[in-house]
Design a protein around this motif. Structure first.
Motif, PDB file in Angstrom:
ATOM      1  N   ILE A  18      35.409  36.139  39.840  1.00 59.37           N
ATOM      2  CA  ILE A  18      36.522  35.502  39.162  1.00 59.37           C
ATOM      3  C   ILE A  18      37.421  34.868  40.216  1.00 59.37           C
ATOM      4  O   ILE A  18      37.666  35.451  41.270  1.00 59.37           O
ATOM      5  N   LEU A  19      37.869  33.670  39.943  1.00 57.11           N
ATOM      6  CA  LEU A  19      38.811  32.977  40.804  1.00 57.11           C
ATOM      7  C   LEU A  19      40.085  32.772  40.006  1.00 57.11           C
ATOM      8  O   LEU A  19      40.073  32.130  38.948  1.00 57.11           O
ATOM      9  N   VAL A  20      41.175  33.347  40.486  1.00 55.56           N
ATOM     10  CA  VAL A  20      42.472  33.233  39.818  1.00 55.56           C
ATOM     11  C   VAL A  20      43.349  32.317  40.661  1.00 55.56           C
ATOM     12  O   VAL A  20      43.546  32.573  41.852  1.00 55.56           O
ATOM     13  N   ILE A  21      43.852  31.263  40.049  1.00 56.72           N
ATOM     14  CA  ILE A  21      44.790  30.358  40.702  1.00 56.72           C
ATOM     15  C   ILE A  21      46.140  30.621  40.055  1.00 56.72           C
ATOM     16  O   ILE A  21      46.315  30.403  38.854  1.00 56.72           O
ATOM     17  N   HIS A  34      45.271  43.104  42.276  1.00 56.90           N
ATOM     18  CA  HIS A  34      44.215  43.982  42.799  1.00 56.90           C
ATOM     19  C   HIS A  34      44.001  45.161  41.854  1.00 56.90           C
ATOM     20  O   HIS A  34      42.864  45.509  41.518  1.00 56.90           O
ATOM     21  N   ALA A  35      45.090  45.784  41.401  1.00 53.08           N
ATOM     22  CA  ALA A  35      44.984  46.921  40.481  1.00 53.08           C
ATOM     23  C   ALA A  35      44.371  46.501  39.144  1.00 53.08           C
ATOM     24  O   ALA A  35      43.502  47.194  38.604  1.00 53.08           O
ATOM     25  N   LEU A  36      44.798  45.362  38.601  1.00 55.44           N
ATOM     26  CA  LEU A  36      44.251  44.886  37.319  1.00 55.44           C
ATOM     27  C   LEU A  36      42.756  44.593  37.426  1.00 55.44           C
ATOM     28  O   LEU A  36      41.966  44.999  36.564  1.00 55.44           O
ATOM     29  N   LEU A  37      42.371  43.887  38.491  1.00 52.16           N
ATOM     30  CA  LEU A  37      40.967  43.519  38.644  1.00 52.16           C
ATOM     31  C   LEU A  37      40.102  44.723  38.999  1.00 52.16           C
ATOM     32  O   LEU A  37      38.949  44.811  38.557  1.00 52.16           O
ATOM     33  N   GLN A  60      39.845  38.902  47.803  1.00 53.60           N
ATOM     34  CA  GLN A  60      40.378  38.014  48.824  1.00 53.60           C
ATOM     35  C   GLN A  60      41.602  37.327  48.229  1.00 53.60           C
ATOM     36  O   GLN A  60      41.531  36.767  47.141  1.00 53.60           O
ATOM     37  N   PHE A  61      42.722  37.392  48.958  1.00 53.52           N
ATOM     38  CA  PHE A  61      43.948  36.734  48.523  1.00 53.52           C
ATOM     39  C   PHE A  61      44.285  35.662  49.548  1.00 53.52           C
ATOM     40  O   PHE A  61      44.233  35.914  50.741  1.00 53.52           O
ATOM     41  N   LYS A  62      44.641  34.491  49.077  1.00 55.60           N
ATOM     42  CA  LYS A  62      44.977  33.401  49.988  1.00 55.60           C
ATOM     43  C   LYS A  62      46.292  32.762  49.563  1.00 55.60           C
ATOM     44  O   LYS A  62      46.384  32.183  48.487  1.00 55.60           O
ATOM     45  N   LYS A  63      47.326  32.924  50.404  1.00 58.66           N
ATOM     46  CA  LYS A  63      48.581  32.217  50.190  1.00 58.66           C
ATOM     47  C   LYS A  63      48.371  30.810  50.736  1.00 58.66           C
ATOM     48  O   LYS A  63      48.010  30.631  51.896  1.00 58.66           O
ATOM     49  N   LEU A  82      40.245  35.748  44.803  1.00 56.66           N
ATOM     50  CA  LEU A  82      38.820  35.786  44.489  1.00 56.66           C
ATOM     51  C   LEU A  82      38.393  37.238  44.481  1.00 56.66           C
ATOM     52  O   LEU A  82      38.710  37.994  45.387  1.00 56.66           O
ATOM     53  N   ALA A  83      37.692  37.642  43.418  1.00 60.29           N
ATOM     54  CA  ALA A  83      37.163  39.002  43.319  1.00 60.29           C
ATOM     55  C   ALA A  83      35.751  38.919  42.754  1.00 60.29           C
ATOM     56  O   ALA A  83      35.442  38.039  41.949  1.00 60.29           O
ATOM     57  N   ARG A  84      34.903  39.847  43.208  1.00 55.92           N
ATOM     58  CA  ARG A  84      33.501  39.851  42.762  1.00 55.92           C
ATOM     59  C   ARG A  84      33.131  41.194  42.184  1.00 55.92           C
ATOM     60  O   ARG A  84      33.667  42.224  42.586  1.00 55.92           O
ATOM     61  N   LYS A  85      32.156  41.172  41.285  1.00 53.20           N
ATOM     62  CA  LYS A  85      31.601  42.404  40.721  1.00 53.20           C
ATOM     63  C   LYS A  85      30.282  42.674  41.373  1.00 53.20           C
ATOM     64  O   LYS A  85      29.549  41.822  41.757  1.00 53.20           O
TER      65      LYS A  85
END
Length: 69
Positions: A3-6, A42-45, A54-57, A66-69
């Protein structure tokens, strides 16, 4: 899968950035929503089974998660 969250992310201390705080206030008033910190995402995902975060400011309005299963 992944999932990619913007999203506009709040700082961990929730004291900024100002534009993100204003977005959060607007969502709270109109839809009962809120902006979140990277650790909140992070907690929700994590609870949904996602790993490898991965968090990118970006330095502009929106940031990336970005998070993967």
């Amino acid at each position: 899968g992944g999932i990619l969250v913007i999203e506009s992310l709040l700082d961990e201390d929730r004291r900024g950035p100002l534009l993100t705080q204003l977005y959060s206030l607007n969502m709270l008033v109109q839809t009962e929503g809120q902006e979140r910190t990277p650790s909140h995402y992070h907690a929700l995902l994590s609870s949904a089974g996602f790993r490898d975060f991965q968090f990118k400011k970006t330095g502009v309005i929106y940031d990336a998660i970005l998070a993967r299963k």
